[in-house]
Design a protein around this motif. Structure first.
Motif, short mmCIF file in Angstrom:
data_model
loop_
_atom_site.label_atom_id
_atom_site.label_comp_id
_atom_site.label_asym_id
_atom_site.label_seq_id
_atom_site.Cartn_x
_atom_site.Cartn_y
_atom_site.Cartn_z
N LEU A 1 -15.91 -40.76 11.72
CA LEU A 1 -16.99 -40.55 12.70
C LEU A 1 -16.58 -39.69 13.89
O LEU A 1 -17.41 -39.38 14.73
CB LEU A 1 -17.50 -41.91 13.21
CG LEU A 1 -18.17 -42.82 12.18
CD1 LEU A 1 -18.52 -44.16 12.81
CD2 LEU A 1 -19.42 -42.17 11.62
N GLY A 2 -15.30 -39.31 14.00
CA GLY A 2 -14.82 -38.56 15.17
C GLY A 2 -15.61 -37.30 15.47
O GLY A 2 -16.09 -37.11 16.60
N PRO A 3 -15.79 -36.38 14.49
CA PRO A 3 -16.55 -35.15 14.78
C PRO A 3 -17.99 -35.44 15.21
O PRO A 3 -18.53 -34.78 16.10
CB PRO A 3 -16.51 -34.39 13.45
CG PRO A 3 -15.27 -34.89 12.76
CD PRO A 3 -15.17 -36.33 13.14
N ASP B 1 -4.30 -34.27 15.37
CA ASP B 1 -5.42 -34.05 14.45
C ASP B 1 -6.77 -34.45 15.05
O ASP B 1 -7.82 -34.01 14.55
CB ASP B 1 -5.19 -34.81 13.14
CG ASP B 1 -4.98 -36.31 13.39
OD1 ASP B 1 -4.45 -36.64 14.47
OD2 ASP B 1 -5.34 -37.12 12.51
N VAL B 2 -6.79 -35.27 16.12
CA VAL B 2 -8.09 -35.66 16.72
C VAL B 2 -8.32 -35.01 18.09
O VAL B 2 -9.37 -35.20 18.69
CB VAL B 2 -8.22 -37.21 16.85
CG1 VAL B 2 -8.20 -37.85 15.49
CG2 VAL B 2 -7.13 -37.77 17.75
N LYS B 3 -7.32 -34.25 18.57
CA LYS B 3 -7.51 -33.56 19.85
C LYS B 3 -8.77 -32.67 19.86
O LYS B 3 -9.49 -32.62 20.86
CB LYS B 3 -6.28 -32.72 20.21
CG LYS B 3 -5.15 -33.49 20.86
CD LYS B 3 -4.01 -32.57 21.24
CE LYS B 3 -2.84 -33.34 21.82
NZ LYS B 3 -3.11 -33.86 23.16
N PRO B 4 -9.07 -31.95 18.73
CA PRO B 4 -10.30 -31.13 18.75
C PRO B 4 -11.57 -31.92 19.04
O PRO B 4 -12.51 -31.39 19.63
CB PRO B 4 -10.33 -30.53 17.33
CG PRO B 4 -8.90 -30.49 16.90
CD PRO B 4 -8.28 -31.72 17.51
N ASN B 5 -11.60 -33.19 18.64
CA ASN B 5 -12.79 -34.00 18.92
C ASN B 5 -12.98 -34.19 20.43
O ASN B 5 -14.10 -34.12 20.94
CB ASN B 5 -12.69 -35.36 18.24
CG ASN B 5 -12.70 -35.25 16.73
OD1 ASN B 5 -13.19 -34.25 16.18
ND2 ASN B 5 -12.16 -36.24 16.04
N SER C 1 -10.63 -24.34 16.02
CA SER C 1 -11.21 -23.61 14.89
C SER C 1 -12.70 -23.90 14.70
O SER C 1 -13.37 -23.19 13.96
CB SER C 1 -10.46 -23.98 13.60
OG SER C 1 -10.55 -25.38 13.38
N ASP C 2 -13.22 -24.94 15.35
CA ASP C 2 -14.63 -25.31 15.21
C ASP C 2 -15.52 -24.31 15.96
O ASP C 2 -15.39 -24.14 17.18
CB ASP C 2 -14.84 -26.72 15.78
CG ASP C 2 -16.21 -27.29 15.44
OD1 ASP C 2 -17.17 -26.50 15.39
OD2 ASP C 2 -16.31 -28.51 15.24
#
Length: 1025
Positions: A828-830, A881-885, A920-921
């Protein structure tokens, strides 16, 4: 013994004497405040202070006397309210006497008199005495600025509190002030002096024989030529002085004979600022002048204004000249005439006509617009002026229209006619025969109809606007004219795409005229549109070519455009609903009908009767269609299948929401008593066609088709006024919570969550709200654990959080923390990161101010303050791996935050925003770029510290696979040029080379932005850039 005590009380104490000596002889400033504080506290009296100063006040050395008086004056400035009347008398006599002292002493004496001018206990007559002494003994303009300001302050204080006494001085007071002000140069003092002069005039002080002297002493500053020094701490602007002086010059007609020649001289000068100031001052003067003041100067004023409008290259001068002419004409119009007096307005307008009308007939039409503007400026000043000018100009313009055959010349003439017609809308005429346009109505109508049939789209546009203005004039359009006009508008409403502007104008004109002439439009236009709609149904059924389908769409737009009158709505609404029921075509056509219905609903919102008619007619019909479509059938019609599609349901949601928001609470209560039982109990009795093959039970094991219709329930109940009681609310909320976590139909579960949140937002604080919140929290917590409806539980959490954030509910912080915790969730992170965009943005269907939701005015600022620190902290603590969220969530919050709130926090957040550009998002990139672009314009100093990183990242993103990202990156490259030039110059060659690549981009919009950005970088550092 008693005598000894009294002597001790009068005698200065040792401490006071020491403070006095420190100030006078020791040249220390602090003791003055200490003495004043001791007097306020009652430790000493003012008399004791005077006693302690005795030797200093009588000292033969002027500087010592000055220090002594300065101490006394500073004490009085802080303690003047404690003085008794007897003390004030003695102190004023002392200070008046000291005005004859050495010039070293005068500044301190003036400070003392300023303190005494503030005394409430000032006896009558002393204000006059003080001012006479100042006028006689002090040469004010030889004093420093601060001391001159003190004199102005004394005068201001006395004018405020002793007005009648000062008026008793007669013209002597005015003459004395003229001497005080004469030669003043400091802008700080001039602002005060101008205010004093204005008060002298506006409060009827006697000017006596000194009117011209008072004018001279102020007008010598006109026009103001002042440029404030850089970093001026006083903040006085040129505009402040201009407005203050203008208020003086325009305050009395007695200045007219001196001022008007000065204004004419300055208008005729070559200095732009002088022209503007003079015309604006003339405009202000006309508000107080009459015919008598203007009479001798009218020819010269008109000549100057005419020349400026004809010859100026400045639009501001032209605009101010026209405004001055308007004011002059208005002044002459309102002046009361004696029976034997000359009518100056008539002769003035005749001069204007004589100088302008021949330009309207020139073949090259070179001065036609300046002449028209002058005539319209004068005509707009009064009904008399409008009649005089229009009756002379209209025949001429009508003749010119027929003389010229080219469309562009005809358009120019018609635009001028339109200008004069608009002016007539300002004036009302009780007697029908008095209306000046009545004599031209046949010619005007003929001319407009010629324009509407002309091949030129531009002439048609002006013709449509002119028809609208003609129609707004009472009794100008006959029944035959109206029928012709309706016919033309019908034809223009179906023009092809290359005449889009004419078609839109025709629809707007139809709406405006339908309000005024509902019978004509009902008789002549509605039947034609109904016939066209019927043909459109056949064309759609046969699947005819796109051209016929576009006519069908334009017919729908025309029907909604003319639905501006209650009687017309009663004809167009049944037509649209009947058409919807009979349709057998695809999604886009059904959506088009719904959009037309929504436009009709918006027009009905202004009238309570129409609003209720639309609601009780359209909403049951739409619900009946939707319920019928949701029923199981052996053979599904095209319409039934289409009605359950998400896009069509969204269009129906807009119609129902718009039809509900403006209902009165009483009418809304009548409607809610039918619609809620329909969804909870399957009560279909109020629907127009209520014979269905099975029960309607969207909440009780209903089919997925029935559940989808919860979106329509949401549109209705979430648009109701807050004070409307919803029946069976407890059952409804429980059903919504259950449906919101149903995994079988995602669209219906989302609609149920939104509906639950919309109702939750409007509930008053109390036990019922707390119970519903607990119900939702329990459901969310159960659902977020691994299971089949995890995604639906998250959606419910998101919408409930938004409902509470908008109203500042205490539980919103707990739910936001729960949402923030999900940023680290692999599944559910993104979605949680995207959820921050929903929390910060405005919705269109629920939780809107228009739908009566409780939306606090600064909810975004509060959300930022409460949650961004936790987001930043979570980012630093999160795994890679969750920093982008976290970056995505932060970017969404910052992007929708008002920029004045973000700017102070920019230094601490900028590094995270720059890191977000490396994500990258594409959504994160686009959101961050949208956030950075305005910051480049508003905070260039902070952004210039990171110019190297910004240039690199923007150029990299200009090659992104996403077109939207490429465009945003190029816009940011353009905005970068607002940073200080020295910072950017080292990067200029690199940027110009890099921006050559997007010039060949396959998308036109990208190429357009690349050209714009590269052009700005080319000009960087060049002269004048």
């Amino acid at each position: 013994m008693a005598a000894a005590t009294a002597l001790e009380a009068v005698a200065p104490t040792g401490a006071l004497w020491g403070l006095v000596q420190d100030f006078v002889m020791g040249q220390q400033e602090g003791p003055a405040d200490q003495v004043a504080a001791d007097v306020k506290s009652g430790s000493y009296t003012v008399l004791q202070v005077v006693e302690a100063l005795g030797s200093s006040l009588e000292n033969p050395e002027p500087r010592t006397r000055a220090r002594g008086i300065q101490l006394l004056s500073q004490v009085l400035l802080q303690c003047h309210s404690l003085l008794l009347e007897k003390e004030v008398v003695h102190l004023i006599l002392f200070y008046e006497n000291r005005l004859k002292d050495h010039h070293f002493v005068i500044p301190s004496v003036l400070q003392g008199l300023r303190a005494l001018s503030l005394c409430v206990a000032l006896p009558p007559g002393l204000a006059v005495s003080v001012l006479k002494a100042i006028f006689q003994e002090v040469h004010v303009q030889s004093l420093p600025q601060v001391d001159r300001h003190t004199v102005y302050s004394i005068i201001t204080n006395f004018m405020r509190t002793r007005e009648e006494e000062l008026k008793g001085l007669g013209a002597d007071f005015t003459f004395g002030f003229i001497q005080v002000m004469d030669g003043e140069k400091d802008p700080r003092n001039l602002l005060v002096a101008f205010r004093i002069v204005h008060d002298l005039i506006s409060r009827d002080y006697s000017l006596g024989p000194f009117v011209e002297e008072l004018f001279e002493v102020t007008s010598c500053y006109f026009p103001i030529d002042f440029t404030p020094p850089p970093n001026d701490p006083h903040g006085i602007q040129r505009e402040d002085l201009i407005l203050s002086l203008r208020a003086v010059l325009a305050s009395t007609p007695r200045f007219a004979e001196f001022l008007l020649p000065l204004l004419i001289e300055k208008v005729d000068s070559e200095i732009l600022s002088a022209k503007l100031d003079s015309l604006q001052t003339l405009n202000a003067c006309c508000a107080v002048y009459g015919q008598k003041e203007l009479k001798d100067f009218l020819p010269s004023l008109w000549a100057s204004i005419r020349r400026e409008v004809f010859q100026t290259a400045s639009e501001r001068v032209e605009a101010d000249g026209l405004a001055a002419l308007h004011s002059l004409t208005a002044c002459l119009s309102r002046s009361v005439l004696r029976a034997d007096a000359e009518d100056l307005l008539d002769s003035f307008l005749s001069n204007i006509l004589q100088d302008c009308r021949h330009h309207l007939c020139e073949p090259d039409m070179k001065l036609v617009w300046p002449s028209a503007k002058l005539l319209q400026a004068a005509a707009g000043a009064s009904a008399r002026a409008c009649d005089h000018i229009t009756s002379n100009v209209l025949p001429l313009l009508l003749e010119q229209f027929h003389k010229h055959s080219q469309s562009n010349q005809r358009r120019t003439i018609l635009e001028m006619i339109l200008g004069f017609l608009k002016l007539h809308q300002k004036w009302s005429y009780e007697d029908k025969d008095e209306r000046p346009l009545n004599g031209f109505k046949d010619q005007l109508c003929s001319l407009v109809f010629m324009a509407l049939t002309d091949p030129s789209a531009q002439l048609q546009l002006v013709g449509i606007r002119t028809l609208t203005v003609l129609g707004a004039q009472p009794d100008l359009l006959s029944s035959g004219d109206l029928e012709l006009a309706v016919g033309h508008l019908y034809r223009l409403s179906f023009l092809e795409e290359d005449s889009q502007s004419c078609r839109v104008a025709a629809l707007e004109a139809s709406g405006a005229l339908a309000t005024l002439y509902p019978v004509a439009f009902s008789s002549h236009l509605v039947p034609k549109l109904a016939e066209e709609l019927g043909r459109g149904e056949l064309d759609l059924a046969r699947g005819d070519e796109p051209a016929k389908c576009s006519r069908h769409l334009r017919c729908l737009q025309a029907l909604s455009a003319i639905s501006t009158h209650p009687n017309i709505v009663k004809e167009t609404l049944p037509l649209l609903l009947q058409h919807l029921c009979q349709m057998n075509k695809g999604t886009s056509e059904v959506i088009a009908v719904c959009q037309s219905l929504q436009q009709v609903a918006e027009k009905c919102q202004q009238d309570l009767e129409s609003c209720w008619y639309f609601h009780q007619t359209a909403v049951p019909c739409l619900l009946a269609l939707a319920v019928q479509a949701s029923m199981p059938e052996k053979e599904h019609s095209v319409l039934r299948k289409v009605l359950l599609e998400d896009e069509v349901l969204a269009a129906m949601v807009s119609v129902i929401g718009t039809a509900t928001t403006h209902l009165s609470p009483d009418l809304a209560a009548q409607s809610v008593a039918h619609i809620v039982p329909l969804f909870l109990d399957g009560n279909v009795s109020f629907l127009p066609e209520n014979s269905f093959p099975c029960r309607f039970q969207p909440f009780q094991d209903g089919s997925s088709g029935q559940r989808r219709l919860v979106a329509l329930l949401m549109a209705f109940v979430c648009s109701l006024p807050r004070n409307v009681e919803i029946p069976q609310l407890n059952q409804l909320m429980r059903e919504l919570v259950e449906l919101s976590c149903c995994p079988s139909c995602p669209s219906s579960s989302t609609a149920a969550a939104k509906c639950f949140a919309g109702l939750l937002n409007k509930l008053p604080a109390g036990q019922q709200l707390d119970e519903f919140l607990q119900l939702a929290v329990d459901k969310v917590e159960a659902g977020l654990s691994p299971g089949p409806y995890r995604s639906q539980a998250f959606t419910l959490l998101l919408w409930v959080t938004k409902a509470l954030v908008l109203r500042y509910h205490p539980l919103s912080s707990c739910l936001t923390d729960r949402l923030m915790g999900l940023l680290g969730d692999p599944e559910l992170g993104p979605a949680a990161a995207d959820g921050f965009s929903l929390l910060m943005s405005d919705c269109t269907d629920v939780l809107t101010r228009a739908g009566h939701a409780e939306v606090r005015i600064m909810f975004r600022q509060r959300f930022f303050t409460d949650n961004v620190p936790a987001l930043v902290q979570g980012f630093h603590a999160a795994s890679q791996d969750v920093k982008p969220n976290y970056l995505k969530g932060l970017s969404h919050v910052l992007n929708r935050l008002p920029k004045p709130v973000l700017l102070p926090e920019l230094p601490t957040l900028l590094s995270l925003l720059l890191e977000a550009l490396s994500c990258s998002d594409c959504v994160v990139q686009l959101s961050t770029l949208s956030c950075l672009q305005p910051l480049l314009l508003e905070a260039p100093q902070v952004m210039s510290l990171h110019v190297d990183t910004l240039v690199t990242k923007f150029l990299n993103l200009s090659s992104s696979p996403s077109m939207a990202v490429r465009i945003a990156a190029l816009q940011c490259m353009h905005a970068l040029t607002r940073l200080p030039t020295p910072v950017l110059l080292p990067y200029k060659p690199q940027v110009i080379r890099a921006l050559a690549k997007p010039l060949d981009d396959k998308k036109r919009l990208v190429r357009k932005e690349a050209v714009s950005a590269r052009g700005e970088w080319f000009l960087l550092g060049s002269p004048g850039s």
